[in-house]
Design a protein around this motif. Structure first.
Motif, mmCIF file in Angstrom:
data_model
loop_
_atom_site.group_PDB
_atom_site.id
_atom_site.type_symbol
_atom_site.label_atom_id
_atom_site.label_comp_id
_atom_site.label_asym_id
_atom_site.label_seq_id
_atom_site.Cartn_x
_atom_site.Cartn_y
_atom_site.Cartn_z
ATOM 1 N N ARG A 10 0.866 -1.362 0.105
ATOM 2 C CA ARG A 10 0.022 -0.063 -0.220
ATOM 3 C C ARG A 10 0.727 1.298 0.075
ATOM 4 O O ARG A 10 1.835 1.040 0.699
ATOM 5 C CB ARG A 10 -0.897 0.095 1.201
ATOM 6 C CG ARG A 10 -1.829 1.086 1.321
ATOM 7 C CD ARG A 10 -1.967 1.803 2.640
ATOM 8 N NE ARG A 10 -0.796 2.269 3.415
ATOM 9 C CZ ARG A 10 -0.073 3.463 2.819
ATOM 10 N NH1 ARG A 10 -0.491 4.358 2.036
ATOM 11 N NH2 ARG A 10 1.186 3.696 3.766
ATOM 12 N N GLN A 11 0.508 2.321 -0.790
ATOM 13 C CA GLN A 11 1.380 3.352 -0.854
ATOM 14 C C GLN A 11 0.261 4.440 -1.191
ATOM 15 O O GLN A 11 -0.591 4.215 -2.022
ATOM 16 C CB GLN A 11 2.505 3.113 -1.741
ATOM 17 C CG GLN A 11 2.192 3.203 -3.202
ATOM 18 C CD GLN A 11 3.514 3.088 -4.023
ATOM 19 O OE1 GLN A 11 4.533 2.900 -3.713
ATOM 20 N NE2 GLN A 11 3.330 3.037 -5.324
ATOM 21 N N SER A 12 0.676 5.813 -0.896
ATOM 22 C CA SER A 12 -0.133 6.940 -1.261
ATOM 23 C C SER A 12 0.186 6.835 -2.770
ATOM 24 O O SER A 12 1.339 7.283 -3.152
ATOM 25 C CB SER A 12 0.364 8.160 -0.553
ATOM 26 O OG SER A 12 0.284 7.942 0.800
ATOM 27 N N ARG A 14 -0.282 9.146 -6.113
ATOM 28 C CA ARG A 14 -0.424 10.508 -6.709
ATOM 29 C C ARG A 14 -0.263 10.388 -7.992
ATOM 30 O O ARG A 14 0.054 11.588 -8.809
ATOM 31 C CB ARG A 14 0.830 11.210 -6.081
ATOM 32 C CG ARG A 14 0.617 11.433 -4.638
ATOM 33 C CD ARG A 14 1.477 12.303 -3.786
ATOM 34 N NE ARG A 14 1.390 12.236 -2.378
ATOM 35 C CZ ARG A 14 2.153 11.398 -1.746
ATOM 36 N NH1 ARG A 14 3.279 10.587 -2.205
ATOM 37 N NH2 ARG A 14 1.869 11.481 -0.305
ATOM 38 N N ASN A 69 -1.406 18.353 -3.753
ATOM 39 C CA ASN A 69 -2.419 17.548 -4.134
ATOM 40 C C ASN A 69 -2.694 17.981 -5.596
ATOM 41 O O ASN A 69 -3.953 17.524 -5.887
ATOM 42 C CB ASN A 69 -3.579 17.593 -3.091
ATOM 43 C CG ASN A 69 -3.241 17.056 -1.920
ATOM 44 O OD1 ASN A 69 -2.328 16.151 -1.544
ATOM 45 N ND2 ASN A 69 -3.834 17.634 -0.648
ATOM 46 N N CYS A 125 -4.875 7.943 -1.596
ATOM 47 C CA CYS A 125 -4.015 8.770 -1.021
ATOM 48 C C CYS A 125 -4.929 9.758 0.085
ATOM 49 O O CYS A 125 -6.072 10.251 -0.229
ATOM 50 C CB CYS A 125 -3.345 9.861 -2.102
ATOM 51 S SG CYS A 125 -2.190 10.973 -1.114
ATOM 52 N N ILE A 126 -4.265 9.478 1.354
ATOM 53 C CA ILE A 126 -5.378 10.211 2.467
ATOM 54 C C ILE A 126 -4.613 11.656 2.280
ATOM 55 O O ILE A 126 -3.582 12.028 2.176
ATOM 56 C CB ILE A 126 -4.665 9.641 3.657
ATOM 57 C CG1 ILE A 126 -5.079 8.324 3.972
ATOM 58 C CG2 ILE A 126 -5.557 10.293 4.883
ATOM 59 C CD1 ILE A 126 -4.543 7.482 5.116
ATOM 60 N N MET A 127 -5.552 12.598 2.263
ATOM 61 C CA MET A 127 -5.209 14.133 2.405
ATOM 62 C C MET A 127 -5.938 14.629 3.651
ATOM 63 O O MET A 127 -6.846 14.714 3.997
ATOM 64 C CB MET A 127 -5.940 14.602 1.006
ATOM 65 C CG MET A 127 -5.217 14.045 -0.341
ATOM 66 S SD MET A 127 -5.704 14.908 -1.659
ATOM 67 C CE MET A 127 -7.469 13.905 -1.776
ATOM 68 N N GLY A 128 -4.799 15.481 4.104
ATOM 69 C CA GLY A 128 -5.384 16.309 5.397
ATOM 70 C C GLY A 128 -5.207 17.735 4.978
ATOM 71 O O GLY A 128 -5.492 18.664 5.681
ATOM 72 N N TRP A 129 -4.793 17.818 3.590
ATOM 73 C CA TRP A 129 -4.959 19.558 3.020
ATOM 74 C C TRP A 129 -5.828 19.553 2.217
ATOM 75 O O TRP A 129 -5.960 19.162 1.119
ATOM 76 C CB TRP A 129 -3.400 19.577 2.405
ATOM 77 C CG TRP A 129 -3.248 21.040 1.945
ATOM 78 C CD1 TRP A 129 -3.551 21.541 0.642
ATOM 79 C CD2 TRP A 129 -2.511 22.202 2.638
ATOM 80 N NE1 TRP A 129 -3.402 22.848 0.511
ATOM 81 C CE2 TRP A 129 -2.578 23.136 1.744
ATOM 82 C CE3 TRP A 129 -2.105 22.403 3.874
ATOM 83 C CZ2 TRP A 129 -2.122 24.411 2.079
ATOM 84 C CZ3 TRP A 129 -1.377 23.490 4.162
ATOM 85 C CH2 TRP A 129 -1.367 24.584 3.332
ATOM 86 N N ARG A 163 6.920 2.291 -4.848
ATOM 87 C CA ARG A 163 8.283 2.980 -4.366
ATOM 88 C C ARG A 163 8.739 2.278 -3.184
ATOM 89 O O ARG A 163 7.794 1.675 -2.345
ATOM 90 C CB ARG A 163 7.936 4.481 -3.944
ATOM 91 C CG ARG A 163 7.246 5.094 -5.013
ATOM 92 C CD ARG A 163 7.012 6.736 -4.418
ATOM 93 N NE ARG A 163 5.918 6.742 -3.268
ATOM 94 C CZ ARG A 163 4.512 6.843 -3.430
ATOM 95 N NH1 ARG A 163 4.297 6.959 -4.567
ATOM 96 N NH2 ARG A 163 3.905 6.977 -2.358
ATOM 97 N N LYS A 165 9.908 2.033 0.686
ATOM 98 C CA LYS A 165 9.372 2.944 1.864
ATOM 99 C C LYS A 165 10.436 3.619 2.636
ATOM 100 O O LYS A 165 11.579 3.130 2.551
ATOM 101 C CB LYS A 165 8.607 1.787 2.696
ATOM 102 C CG LYS A 165 7.299 1.133 2.331
ATOM 103 C CD LYS A 165 6.139 2.023 2.760
ATOM 104 C CE LYS A 165 4.957 1.520 1.883
ATOM 105 N NZ LYS A 165 3.945 2.290 1.879
ATOM 106 N N ARG A 167 11.119 4.792 5.779
ATOM 107 C CA ARG A 167 10.594 4.905 7.396
ATOM 108 C C ARG A 167 11.695 4.907 8.187
ATOM 109 O O ARG A 167 12.894 4.664 8.008
ATOM 110 C CB ARG A 167 9.773 3.537 7.635
ATOM 111 C CG ARG A 167 8.575 3.247 6.667
ATOM 112 C CD ARG A 167 7.655 4.235 7.202
ATOM 113 N NE ARG A 167 6.171 4.061 6.571
ATOM 114 C CZ ARG A 167 5.816 4.775 5.389
ATOM 115 N NH1 ARG A 167 6.430 5.618 4.768
ATOM 116 N NH2 ARG A 167 4.473 4.389 5.076
#
Ligand SMILES: Cc1cc2nc3c(=O)[nH]c(=O)nc-3n(C[C@H](O)[C@H](O)[C@H](O)COP(=O)(O)O)c2cc1C
Length: 178
Positions: A10-12, A14, A69, A125-129, A163, A165, A167
């Motif tokens: 799992r990856q974001s 874009r 984004n 993709c989780i977005m907080g913006w 990609r 990771k 971390r």
């Protein structure tokens, strides 16, 4: 896919394909989110699933800004995660223990959602913006609620590679007291 492979792959995303997302797959994501744990089983969340192309385009505009984004432009679906009132026990517990349980719960539910998407070949993709006020107005979410996250959901473009990771090392993030 077993869970460990899922957590590694799992990856974001874009870089989306414009291919639409099947509603049944989105429904399974919501079902997985629904089963997430929450403090006092409070389930303080609501998911607004946007697949209508004209609405999705508008959401895509409202998550962009300050260079963030831009990829959302091509994403066919979004799930807005709104914080709902927690039940009394979770609210009291949070006050006594000075913890934001509802926000923790929303993070967990969103993680379930993203893994369910990945299991079905979707990317997220989780977005907080994002422009909270404008998105709430657009999607009919009451102005007094907090929109915590917007999740982009779609199929990754074929040229979107896995990609490596980045971390922190295990030693830095975990302590074993043996
Ligand atoms: C609460 C939260 C907010 C995030 N907001 C954004 C965002 O607005 N835009 C974006 O491109 N990625 C956003 N991300 C994704 C992170 O950048 C990403 O999860 C992190 O860099 C790890 O990469 P990976 O998800 O590909 O493993 C967000 C992630 C979380 C959990």
């Amino acid at each position: 896919m077993d869970f460990f492979t899922l957590s590694e792959t799992r990856q974001s995303c874009r870089n989306y394909d414009t291919r639409p997302v099947e509603l049944e797959k989105l429904a399974r994501c919501i079902q997985a989110a629904r089963l997430a744990p929450s403090a006092c089983n409070s389930q303080p969340w609501h998911f607004t699933v946007v697949t209508r192309p004209d609405l999705a385009k508008q959401v895509a505009k409202l998550v962009q800004g300050a260079g963030f984004n831009r990829f959302a432009e091509r994403c066919p679906a979004f799930i807005a995660v709104t914080e709902e009132a927690a039940n009394l026990s979770a609210r009291l517990g949070g006050l006594v223990k000075r913890q934001e349980y509802a926000q923790i719960d929303i993070g967990l539910a969103t993680a379930h959602l993203c893994f369910a998407a990945a299991e079905q070949g979707l990317s997220t993709c989780i977005m907080g913006w994002f422009q909270e006020k404008a998105i709430k107005k657009l999607l009919g979410i009451p102005a007094n609620k907090r929109l915590r996250l917007v999740v982009a959901v779609g199929y990754a473009a074929p040229d979107d590679p896995l990609r490596p990771k980045t971390r922190k090392p295990i030693e830095q993030i975990a302590t074993y007291l043996k």
